[in-house]
Design an enzyme around this catalytic site. Structure first.
Site, PDB file in Angstrom:
ATOM      1  CE  LYS A   1      -3.675  -2.620   2.182  1.00 49.12           C
ATOM      2  NZ  LYS A   1      -4.302  -3.080   3.432  1.00 49.12           N
TER       3      LYS A   1
ATOM      4  CD  GLN B   1      -2.978  -4.543   6.659  1.00 55.27           C
ATOM      5  OE1 GLN B   1      -2.873  -3.600   5.888  1.00 55.27           O
ATOM      6  NE2 GLN B   1      -3.735  -5.602   6.386  1.00 55.27           N
TER       7      GLN B   1
ATOM      8  CG  ASP C   1      -8.866  -0.205   5.106  1.00 55.77           C
ATOM      9  OD1 ASP C   1      -8.783  -0.530   3.903  1.00 55.77           O
ATOM     10  OD2 ASP C   1      -8.054  -0.555   5.970  1.00 55.77           O
TER      11      ASP C   1
END
Ligand code: NAD
Length: 294
Positions: free
Chosen positions: A52, A96, A119
């Site tokens: 990412k 994450q 997200d």
């Protein structure tokens, strides 16, 4: 049978994002900025966050990677999230998952500023999605929609089966395929670990999304001829022929299922790169919203 090529589609979408980001940066003097938070040293998480951050560089975004030891307390982590919420230079925040067992992922997600929730996991974001209001879409289902769109796959009227009901994949995927939109307008059945006669459902499906986390779970005798199969799973299995001793496979028994399909995603190079595209599109959108660019 056609492979839905996540690498090629994501390269195409990333070039569009890069172009738009460059033109907006020229106008505003600012770049979209994604902050990624990594707790502990899970090798898979390291690898996901690494790609990412690399993608941010590739697209001309700023990125910050904050690493914390696995013994950070929940309070300390929430304080770090708050700093990112308050940081005017940060447009998107990504924590994450999974987090160590002593930290509640819900608590962490709930404390991300919804305006920076790239997200798409915050309850406000998912609530807006459910109501069909403008919102970030959860990155993986969003990436799958982008892929369907790219291949002009019209899901209108299709019977779709989503296997898995997680908050990050299965449940939002079910909502999005069933919404009044494009892609969407499908009749969707969400299956899960308590579903009886799963095969009865999957055999009726024009499109199957497998998001289970079990290697080779979806077998050829569970799929009708001509079906579209989207494999979200990422599972590591032993493979003595590989230098590393292992390889990644999906939730679909690809070699046997693929010949029956009209379209199928491979693992790797299918949904994975599309998830990063979803995340980057959300980050660009957050940047635009935060800078009043419409
Ligand atoms: P999860 O563990 O939260 O959910 C798994 C789901 O599978 C559950 O809802 C469960 O009900 C269902 N399930 C389990 N056993 C079943 C069975 N026998 N029959 C039917 N359903 C069953 O997983 P998740 O976070 O949604 O992730 C699923 C997979 O997708 C994992 O392999 C994960 O690594 C992968 N993933 C990939 C990406 C990507 O970008 N490619 C993104 C997120 C997750």
């Amino acid at each position: 049978m056609q492979i839905l090529d996540g690498t090629a589609v994501s390269a195409h979408i990333k070039s569009q994002i890069k172009e738009e980001a460059a033109s907006l940066s020229a106008k505003t003097g600012k770049k979209p900025h994604l902050a990624a938070v990594l707790v502990g040293n899970n090798p898979a998480s390291e690898s996901y966050v690494g790609s990412k951050v690399r993608t941010c560089e590739e697209l001309g975004f700023d990125s910050t990677l904050l690493r914390f030891d696995g013994d950070i307390t929940e309070q300390q982590l929430l304080a770090e999230i708050q700093k990112l919420n308050d940081n005017e230079a940060v447009d998107g925040i990504l924590v994450q998952l999974p987090l160590p067992g002593h930290i509640s992922p819900d608590m962490v997600i709930n404390n991300i500023d919804p305006a920076k929730d790239v997200d798409g996991f915050h309850p406000i974001t998912q609530g807006k999605m459910l109501l069909g209001q403008r919102s970030f879409l959860p990155a993986t289902p969003y990436g799958i929609l982008l892929m369907l769109e790219h291949y002009n796959i019209d899901t209108t009227g299709m019977n779709c089966v989503v296997i898995g009901r997680s908050n990050i994949v299965g449940t939002p995927m079910t909502v999005l395929l069933g919404r009044n939109g494009t892609p969407g307008n499908a009749t969707v059945t969400m299956c899960h670990s308590k579903t009886k006669d799963l095969k009865e459902h999957t055999l009726r499906a024009d499109l199957i999304v497998a998001a289970i986390g079990r290697s080779f779970f979806l077998k050829a005798d569970m799929v009708k001829d001509g079906a579209i199969v989207i494999d979200v799973g990422i599972n590591r299995i032993d493979d003595a022929t590989k230098k590393s001793g292992s390889r990644l496979v999906g939730d679909v028994d690809f070699d046997n299922v693929a010949p029956k399909c009209s379209y199928i995603t491979p693992v790797p190079k299918g949904v994975g790169p599309m998830t990063i595209c979803g995340l980057m599109k959300n980050t660009l959108e957050a940047f635009k919203l935060r800078n009043n660019i419409h």
